[in-house]
Design an enzyme around this catalytic site. Structure first.
Site, PDB file in Angstrom:
ATOM      1  N   ASP A  10       0.874  -1.161   0.000  1.00 43.12           N
ATOM      2  CA  ASP A  10       0.000   0.000   0.000  1.00 43.12           C
ATOM      3  C   ASP A  10       0.923   1.226   0.000  1.00 43.12           C
ATOM      4  OD1 ASP A  10      -2.355   1.573   0.372  1.00 43.12           O
ATOM      5  OD2 ASP A  10      -1.922   1.655   2.510  1.00 43.12           O
ATOM      6  N   ASP A  12      -0.195   5.028   1.196  1.00 41.55           N
ATOM      7  CA  ASP A  12      -0.446   5.912   2.340  1.00 41.55           C
ATOM      8  C   ASP A  12      -0.425   5.116   3.646  1.00 41.55           C
ATOM      9  OD1 ASP A  12      -1.652   8.598   0.956  1.00 41.55           O
ATOM     10  OD2 ASP A  12      -2.274   6.809  -0.134  1.00 41.55           O
ATOM     11  N   ASP A 169      -1.885  -1.036   5.890  1.00 38.30           N
ATOM     12  CA  ASP A 169      -2.095  -0.589   7.273  1.00 38.30           C
ATOM     13  C   ASP A 169      -3.558  -0.487   7.693  1.00 38.30           C
ATOM     14  OD1 ASP A 169      -2.478   2.897   7.257  1.00 38.30           O
ATOM     15  OD2 ASP A 169      -2.240   1.715   5.441  1.00 38.30           O
TER      16      ASP A 169
END
Length: 219
Positions: A10, A12, A169
């Site tokens: 990922d 961000d 996250d």
């Protein structure tokens, strides 16, 4: 799962701390509606959910009264105007990428940030531009948590999904990884919300820092 043959990330909250700039864009939209700005804590809690997460937090009960398409357009306008004023690479990411390349492990980026903005942002981080595949929210017909972006990224890298790690996250990242039959690895250094939240995600691995992930791959 043993050491992965491919690692997908990922963006961000995993490779980059984009919260300062995402939060600034959201607060500029809120100011246009004479609403109070998001706190730093709110920004870090919602950044991984993009414009929708940040603006829903900012508008609260008034969110249902707004046109989500118009709000998102305003957010993207402000974000594109100052996309890298405060964004930084997480400590340990460059070392991690060096290790992957040293071990000839292909890596790529699969994000729910629009592809155009993703490439705009990565011009500030040439190291990340070296990713062998970069997939944005609008690259394919579906975005995460649908598995399609992950599966297409693995296909591009000529790797069977079961031999890939996806590192992210938020819970949607883990849902996408499991749906794609990939190893689901939590970047606990990102915007996760804490250990009590992560424990509910049924991830295969939880890494506290990029250095912990490097140690796992190096072993």
């Amino acid at each position: 799962m043993t050491t992965p043959a491919t690692v997908l990330f990922d963006l961000d909250g995993t490779l980059l701390d984009t919260a300062p700039d995402m939060g600034m864009a959201a607060n500029r939209v809120l100011a246009e509606y004479n609403l109070p700005p998001l706190s730093q804590e709110q920004i870090y809690r919602h950044t991984s959910y993009g414009a929708r997460g940040l603006l829903t937090a900012g508008f609260g009960d008034k969110a249902k009264e707004q046109d989500p398409i118009a709000l998102r357009a305003r957010f993207l306008h402000h974000y594109g105007q100052a996309i890298c004023s405060g964004t930084t690479l997480y400590e340990g990411i460059e070392t991690l990428l060096d290790l992957l390349e040293h071990q000839a492990i292909p890596w790529g980026i699969v994000t729910n940030k629009p592809e155009g903005l993703t490439h705009q942002l990565l011009t500030f981080f040439p190291r990340l531009q070296q990713a062998q595949v970069i997939v944005g929210a609008d690259t394919y017909a579906h975005a995460k948590p649908h598995p399609l972006p992950l599966l297409e990224a693995a296909k591009t890298l000529n790797c069977a999904p079961e031999h890939c790690f996806y590192v992210g996250d938020i819970e949607n990242d883990m849902l996408a990884a499991r749906a794609a039959n990939m190893g689901a690895a939590v970047a606990a250094w990102g915007y996760t919300g804490g250990d009590d939240v992560i424990s509910k995600w049924e991830a295969d691995h939880i890494f506290a820092t990029p250095h912990h992930l490097s140690a796992f791959i190096g072993s």
